[in-house]
Design an enzyme around this catalytic site. Structure first.
Site, PDB file in Angstrom:
ATOM      1  N   ARG A 101      11.686  58.687  38.657  1.00 34.21           N
ATOM      2  CA  ARG A 101      10.588  59.649  38.848  1.00 34.21           C
ATOM      3  C   ARG A 101       9.817  59.295  40.094  1.00 34.21           C
ATOM      4  NH1 ARG A 101       6.634  60.671  33.871  1.00 34.21           N
ATOM      5  NH2 ARG A 101       5.984  58.584  34.423  1.00 34.21           N
ATOM      6  N   THR A 105       4.732  62.955  42.453  1.00 33.80           N
ATOM      7  CA  THR A 105       5.006  64.305  41.932  1.00 33.80           C
ATOM      8  C   THR A 105       5.522  64.285  40.485  1.00 33.80           C
ATOM      9  OG1 THR A 105       7.307  64.261  42.630  1.00 33.80           O
ATOM     10  CG2 THR A 105       5.711  65.015  44.260  1.00 33.80           C
ATOM     11  N   ASP A 197       5.990  51.037  30.773  1.00 39.00           N
ATOM     12  CA  ASP A 197       7.147  51.377  31.602  1.00 39.00           C
ATOM     13  C   ASP A 197       8.380  50.701  31.011  1.00 39.00           C
ATOM     14  OD1 ASP A 197       9.183  51.218  33.688  1.00 39.00           O
ATOM     15  OD2 ASP A 197       7.651  52.129  34.950  1.00 39.00           O
ATOM     16  N   ASP A 200      10.653  48.606  33.476  1.00 39.92           N
ATOM     17  CA  ASP A 200      10.025  47.332  33.862  1.00 39.92           C
ATOM     18  C   ASP A 200      10.022  46.340  32.715  1.00 39.92           C
ATOM     19  OD1 ASP A 200       9.564  48.064  36.468  1.00 39.92           O
ATOM     20  OD2 ASP A 200       7.500  48.731  36.111  1.00 39.92           O
TER      21      ASP A 200
HETATM   22  C1  PRP Z   1      11.474  56.546  33.178  1.00 40.95           C
HETATM   23  C2  PRP Z   1      12.225  56.764  31.883  1.00 40.95           C
HETATM   24  C3  PRP Z   1      12.763  58.159  32.063  1.00 40.95           C
HETATM   25  C4  PRP Z   1      11.670  58.841  32.846  1.00 40.95           C
HETATM   26  C5  PRP Z   1      10.866  59.668  31.885  1.00 40.95           C
HETATM   27  O1  PRP Z   1      12.343  56.198  34.186  1.00 40.95           O
HETATM   28  O2  PRP Z   1      13.198  55.810  31.626  1.00 40.95           O
HETATM   29  O3  PRP Z   1      13.996  58.203  32.772  1.00 40.95           O
HETATM   30  O4  PRP Z   1      10.835  57.802  33.398  1.00 40.95           O
HETATM   31  O5  PRP Z   1       9.937  60.429  32.559  1.00 40.95           O
HETATM   32  P1  PRP Z   1      10.015  62.024  32.642  1.00 40.95           P
HETATM   33  O6  PRP Z   1      10.318  62.508  31.267  1.00 40.95           O
HETATM   34  O7  PRP Z   1       8.634  62.404  33.103  1.00 40.95           O
HETATM   35  O8  PRP Z   1      11.077  62.387  33.636  1.00 40.95           O
HETATM   36  P2  PRP Z   1      11.812  55.783  35.654  1.00 40.95           P
HETATM   37  O9  PRP Z   1      11.666  56.989  36.503  1.00 40.95           O
HETATM   38  O10 PRP Z   1      10.617  54.916  35.528  1.00 40.95           O
HETATM   39  O11 PRP Z   1      13.048  54.979  36.229  1.00 40.95           O
HETATM   40  P3  PRP Z   1      13.650  53.543  35.800  1.00 40.95           P
HETATM   41  O12 PRP Z   1      14.279  53.713  34.431  1.00 40.95           O
HETATM   42  O13 PRP Z   1      14.657  53.269  36.843  1.00 40.95           O
HETATM   43  O14 PRP Z   1      12.536  52.540  35.770  1.00 40.95           O
HETATM   44  N1  URA Z   2       8.525  56.340  31.828  1.00 40.95           N
HETATM   45  C1  URA Z   2       8.241  55.197  31.149  1.00 40.95           C
HETATM   46  O1  URA Z   2       8.967  54.194  31.273  1.00 40.95           O
HETATM   47  N2  URA Z   2       7.173  55.193  30.339  1.00 40.95           N
HETATM   48  C2  URA Z   2       6.378  56.268  30.179  1.00 40.95           C
HETATM   49  O2  URA Z   2       5.411  56.198  29.407  1.00 40.95           O
HETATM   50  C3  URA Z   2       6.675  57.445  30.896  1.00 40.95           C
HETATM   51  C4  URA Z   2       7.769  57.456  31.707  1.00 40.95           C
END
Ligand code: PRP
Ligand code: URA
Length: 206
Positions: A101, A105, A197, A200
């Site tokens: 994400r 945005t 997160d 993370d």
């Molecule tokens: C997180 C999570 C989803 C997304 C959810 O990933 O694992 O993929 O955010 O958010 P949304 O429903 O608003 O799209 P992130 O973008 O943090 O990536 P990562 O798993 O690589 O840390």
């Molecule tokens: N992605 C995450 O990992 N946690 C949240 O709460 C939202 C998006």
């Protein structure tokens, strides 16, 4: 349609991963275990074929899965759900969708996609612990549909009503499975109360 799986074992493990004091090792183990328990419920209705089997005593009719199961973890955090499910379904084929994400945005940016050849006829489980705005899951499902997948189930651990509405709007044919439906999103797009997160916490990157 959204299903919240409120099995006591899942809810107990969910409490552990929500706790901010839970470290990487326990977080990772519990995400994987929750995913396995959820998959057990979600695959309850997959079709089976009857076959003839010889036991050491005699011949009898037995059942085997009639469809392929394909797992699609959304990178990164979806990978944390994989092992718990492949322990139950070792024959599952696995595809990957890379999405993150944009912090400003909240729109998903895609950077990778690789799918097994059997998605068209398989029961496909899209895996991501977090369904926040729903943008990432919606984009992953759209990619799978372009590959011909027809039977797609979205498996997330914690969801927000905003994400559920987005998937119901963009992909009304896709059933959503959650361990918890939380209150909503904060001004940074994080699920509240959520678990922070997921990527993370799984990989110790913050
Ligand atoms: C997180 C999570 C989803 C997304 C959810 O990933 O694992 O993929 O955010 O958010 P949304 O429903 O608003 O799209 P992130 O973008 O943090 O990536 P990562 O798993 O690589 O840390
Ligand atoms: N992605 C995450 O990992 N946690 C949240 O709460 C939202 C998006």
């Amino acid at each position: 349609m959204v299903h919240v799986i409120d099995h006591p074992l899942i809810q107990h493990k969910l409490t552990l991963i929500r706790d901010k004091e839970t470290g990487t090792k326990d977080f990772r183990e519990n995400i994987s275990e929750i995913a396995g328990l959820m998959a057990y419920e979600i695959t309850r209705d997959v079709p089976v074929n009857e076959i003839r089997t010889e036991t050491p005593l005699r011949r009898c009719m037995t059942r085997v899965l009639a469809v392929d199961i394909v797992l699609i973890p959304i990178l990164r955090a979806g990978l944390g759900m994989m092992e718990g499910i492949t322990n139950l379904v070792p024959t599952a084929k696995v595809g990957h969708v890379g999405l993150y994400r944009d912090h400003e945005t909240l729109e998903p940016i895609d950077y990778y996609a690789k799918f097994p050849t059997n998605v068209r006829n398989a029961t496909v489980l899209v895996l991501d612990p977090m369904l926040a705005t729903g943008g990432s899951a919606s984009a992953a499902i759209a990619m799978l549909k372009r590959e011909g997948a027809g039977n797609i189930r979205l498996v997330c651990i914690v969801g927000a009503p905003e994400g559920v509405r987005r998937i119901e709007n963009d992909h009304p044919d896709v059933e959503i499975f959650l361990a918890a439906l939380d209150e909503g999103l904060n001004d940074k797009g994080y699920i509240v109360p959520g678990l922070g997160d997921a990527g993370d916490r799984l990989y110790g990157t913050r």
